[in-house]
Each structure stands twice: as structure tokens, then as C-alpha cells.
Design a protein around this motif. Sequence first.
Motif, PDB file in Angstrom:
ATOM      1  N   CYS A 170      -0.086   3.214   3.701  1.00  0.00           N
ATOM      2  CA  CYS A 170       0.672   2.541   5.029  1.00  0.00           C
ATOM      3  C   CYS A 170       1.849   1.696   4.771  1.00  0.00           C
ATOM      4  O   CYS A 170       2.201   1.327   6.079  1.00  0.00           O
ATOM      5  CB  CYS A 170      -0.697   2.058   6.011  1.00  0.00           C
ATOM      6  N   CYS A 229      -6.889   1.553   4.264  1.00  0.00           N
ATOM      7  CA  CYS A 229      -6.659   3.067   4.012  1.00  0.00           C
ATOM      8  C   CYS A 229      -7.861   3.751   3.310  1.00  0.00           C
ATOM      9  O   CYS A 229      -8.254   4.753   3.807  1.00  0.00           O
ATOM     10  CB  CYS A 229      -5.413   3.291   3.254  1.00  0.00           C
ATOM     11  N   CYS A 240       0.921  -1.279   0.035  1.00  0.00           N
ATOM     12  CA  CYS A 240       0.078  -0.051  -0.094  1.00  0.00           C
ATOM     13  C   CYS A 240       0.890   1.217  -0.041  1.00  0.00           C
ATOM     14  O   CYS A 240       1.867   1.297   0.668  1.00  0.00           O
ATOM     15  CB  CYS A 240      -0.965  -0.148   1.228  1.00  0.00           C
ATOM     16  N   CYS A 291      -4.576   0.174   0.062  1.00  0.00           N
ATOM     17  CA  CYS A 291      -5.300  -1.012   0.656  1.00  0.00           C
ATOM     18  C   CYS A 291      -6.609  -0.861   1.334  1.00  0.00           C
ATOM     19  O   CYS A 291      -7.040   0.631   1.411  1.00  0.00           O
ATOM     20  CB  CYS A 291      -4.242  -1.439   1.725  1.00  0.00           C
TER      21      CYS A 291
HETATM   22 ZN   LIG Z   1      -3.021   1.006   3.434  1.00  0.00          ZN
END
Ligand SMILES: [Zn+2]
Length: 281
Positions: free
Chosen positions: A31, A43, A28, A40
Motif C-alpha cells: 500500500c 495489509c 509497505c 504493513c
Molecule cells: Zn500496507
Amino acid sequence: MIPNTRQLAETVAASLNALFGLALNSLCALCGKRSSAAICPGCVSTFERLESACCPKCGRPKFAPGSSDHARTIYCGECEERRIDRRKRWYFDRAVSLFLYEGRMREAILTLKYRRRFRIADVLGALFAQYFPHRLICESVEASSEFNVVIPVPLHISRLMEREFNQAAILARYVAEAMSLRVSYEVLERTRATAPQWTLTSIQQKIENVKGAFKVRRPKAIKDAKILLIDDIFTRGATANECAKTLMKAGAGSVVVGALSTPHLGHDTPGAAYESVEQRP
Ligand SMILES: [Zn+2]
Ligand SMILES: [Zn+2]
């Protein structure tokens, strides 16, 4: 044939690049957790969709976070002021934004624009296409079929060459497809390279910065047209308003601004976040 040192070095570099690219593509971008998508689901779930208590003219949330000041005016303070003073008027009918420009959403836009993680554009484009048409209906903006054309806020050619993509154009492409509308990438042009709006503090500086910076190439193409003008962020509205002014003066019928995100009133410095993204490893 035995490769020479230079060929060997190039082969090793290419292999490392491919491996590094693969590794980045499975994480991702926000993050750093393992993810097949550029952002992702965890998020994405933190993106805050704007639904109510937004100004019906500029689309920004009317109240500061934690504020109990439920004002009695319909419009936000700035729109009230612009209604009274014609010199400050908005040239668009409405501006509607989809997400709050905060947290991971802010990070996503800045990471896309300034760290050029292109795959983020497709995630944001798909989300915009999925939710924005419905948001227009909720805001009682004209039915999608009544728009004639979608136009992205253009970048100056020098910025486009430096960045290699226009995020507004990508969002426009996604949303136009979802709404079965055509996109015109060429009709509105930025004729002057301007300083990024986030580097300027006052609204007056932002207005001056973009004044006269746009031109309509083929006015006939937008004559009386109902235009959906797309940008990634609606901050103080100076850029969107200058585009709307240019389009209306060239003969457009109406302009509605559609933005992926907008900050809370008073949170007008996306540049601060830009610096924090830039400083990340
Ligand atoms: Zn993420
Ligand atoms: Zn407003």
C-alpha cells in the motif's frame, strides 16, 4: 587525492541507491504506507484465511463468491470428475491451502515473484509457519510428526538464476522449522524449463506443459516417505500433481500438498494480476 569524475559518479550513485533502498525498506510493499515490516499490519489483516467450505481433496473453496449453491457432493466438481476417471486422478492424498489467493495476498505473491521484493518472502514465510501447521490439524491431515520430509516445488535452474530465489523453498524452510521437520531441496528436480502456468488457459495445456518436467534424484531418499510438498499457489493443481506423480512413481509413501494460497474455483488466471502489478509504477 581528488577523485576523478567516474569515481565521483560511482560514489553519488551508491549513496542514492542506499538512500532509495532505505526509503523502500520503510514502506509497505503493497500500500506504500510507512511500515517497518515489508507488508504493513493493515495489509496483512486483509489476507483471508481459508477455514471451511473447502474441497477436502484439493483444498479449494467449493463455492463461487456470492453463490447460494451449496452442493450436495463432498468434493468439488473437478475432484468428483477425477475420482471417476483414473487417467485424471490426483497423485496426492490431500492439498491444503492457507489463504485465499485474492486482493492483497495475490498482490503480495506477485510483487515478490515479479518485482522481486525479497523482504516480502520473510513475511509470507512467517505467516505460513504460524498458521499452516494448525490448518493441517483442523483439516485432520496427519499429525505433523508423521511427515518424514518437506519438499518444495522446484524451479528450473534457468528460472532460479533469473529470479534468484524459489519462493516455494522459502515457504518450505519456514514451515519445516515450525514443524520440526527437515527440508530436502535437492531430491526433486525440474529438468525442463516450462512456460509459466498462468500463460496457459486450459487445464489440458497446463497438464501437458509440466508433463515429465520433474525427476527424483535419489529415489532411496524418499522410499516410503510421507512427504509434505510445498508451493506458493495451488491453482488448477497441474504442477503439484505432476510433482506428486513423480514422487509416488519413485517410491514415496504419500504426498500431501501444502500451499500458501489458492483462488476460488474458476478464478484461475493469476497472470491477469501479474500484468496489473507489472504496470504499476
Ligand atoms: Zn500496507
Ligand atoms: Zn476439489
